[in-house]
Enzyme design. Sequence first.
Site, short mmCIF file in Angstrom:
data_model
loop_
_atom_site.label_atom_id
_atom_site.label_comp_id
_atom_site.label_asym_id
_atom_site.label_seq_id
_atom_site.Cartn_x
_atom_site.Cartn_y
_atom_site.Cartn_z
N ASN A 10 0.87 -1.18 0.00
CA ASN A 10 0.00 0.00 0.00
C ASN A 10 0.90 1.23 0.00
OD1 ASN A 10 -1.77 2.07 0.58
ND2 ASN A 10 -2.23 1.37 2.67
N LYS A 12 0.09 4.27 -0.17
CA LYS A 12 -0.53 5.45 0.47
C LYS A 12 -0.32 6.68 -0.42
CE LYS A 12 0.03 3.14 4.84
NZ LYS A 12 0.11 3.20 6.29
N HIS A 93 -9.38 1.22 5.36
CA HIS A 93 -8.09 1.43 6.01
C HIS A 93 -8.27 2.40 7.19
CE1 HIS A 93 -3.95 2.55 6.77
NE2 HIS A 93 -3.60 1.48 6.10
N GLU A 95 -6.58 4.76 8.18
CA GLU A 95 -6.34 6.17 7.85
C GLU A 95 -7.56 6.78 7.17
OE1 GLU A 95 -2.62 5.52 5.82
OE2 GLU A 95 -1.69 4.96 7.73
N GLU A 168 -5.21 -4.92 10.82
CA GLU A 168 -4.15 -3.92 10.98
C GLU A 168 -4.38 -3.14 12.27
OE1 GLU A 168 -2.28 -2.83 6.95
OE2 GLU A 168 -3.96 -1.50 7.28
N GLY A 174 2.86 2.06 10.67
CA GLY A 174 3.84 3.12 10.49
C GLY A 174 4.62 3.46 11.75
N SER A 213 3.60 -2.34 10.21
CA SER A 213 5.06 -2.39 10.39
C SER A 213 5.68 -3.72 9.97
CB SER A 213 5.44 -2.05 11.84
OG SER A 213 5.10 -0.71 12.12
P1 PGA Z 1 3.04 0.13 7.53
O1 PGA Z 1 1.56 0.37 6.95
O2 PGA Z 1 3.53 -1.15 6.95
O3 PGA Z 1 3.82 1.34 7.07
O4 PGA Z 1 2.92 0.05 9.02
C1 PGA Z 1 0.67 -0.70 6.82
C2 PGA Z 1 -0.65 -0.20 6.29
O5 PGA Z 1 -1.11 0.87 6.71
O6 PGA Z 1 -1.29 -0.87 5.44
#
Ligand code: PGA
Length: 256
Positions: A10, A12, A93, A95, A168, A174, A213
């Site tokens: 992803n 983003k 997601h 976010e 997640e 992140g 992560s």
């Molecule tokens: P990350 O993001 O691997 O940077 O923690 C995962 C995600 O949000 O899908």
Amino acid sequence: MSTRPYIVGNWKMNGTRALLAEARAIDRSAARYPGIQVALAPPATLIAALREAVSAIGVGGQDCHAEAKGAFTGDIAAVQLKDAGADFVIVGHSERRAGHGESDAIVKAKAEAALECGLGVILCVGESLAERDGGHAETIVARQIDGSLPQGDAATAGVPERLAVAYEPVWAIGTGRVAAVEDVVAMHAVLRERLIAAYGDAGKDVRILYGGSVNASNAAALLEAEGVGGALVGGASLTAEAFLPIVAAAGDEPVD
Ligand code: PGA
């Protein structure tokens, strides 16, 4: 049914056309792992170009609107993602849920719209740190999945192939703080139970991914864990160097 591990990057809100070089490198190596399903979800601006640039990997959107068209400035319909060359879309997601006020009902409507127009769906759920620390993680995630899973004949035909769920934990995204393998296994078991409650036997075959992560050092332990059908990878999917070891950790021997 697909039992292949599913490794999805992803991107983003990262990347311009310059990043297509990384996608090409990822695609070339992914072709050597036919036993692993690999995909990238770039920003919407890169979907068409990425589709042209790759042949072995899937291409996805990061969000879609629940309506097929209309006065929704700045939004993108599922059918438009498909038209641009996407095979699937990520919905729900954290976010989007947190930053754009997306409720379970909105996420469900988006998932149904995407499946109905022929896209695959990766549906994300996950608890916040306060929810985990308060001991409510499993209750919260069970409620999210129950409220977000697509329903209806048109949306759920062929669900095991076309729907994946991503667990997640918000606090792991992140942050460099990855969930403990036993907590991932426990949550995936909860999700499996909810999928079977929703879809019967078809719910047994929906792949459940872990995200948060994931990187080259922790991927193997997570991907080997019971009930983990793949990974949704953010930061470590932006370069071939960081992403390909995660693909390799899914356990397949490369072919030459
Ligand atoms: P990350 O993001 O691997 O940077 O923690 C995962 C995600 O949000 O899908």
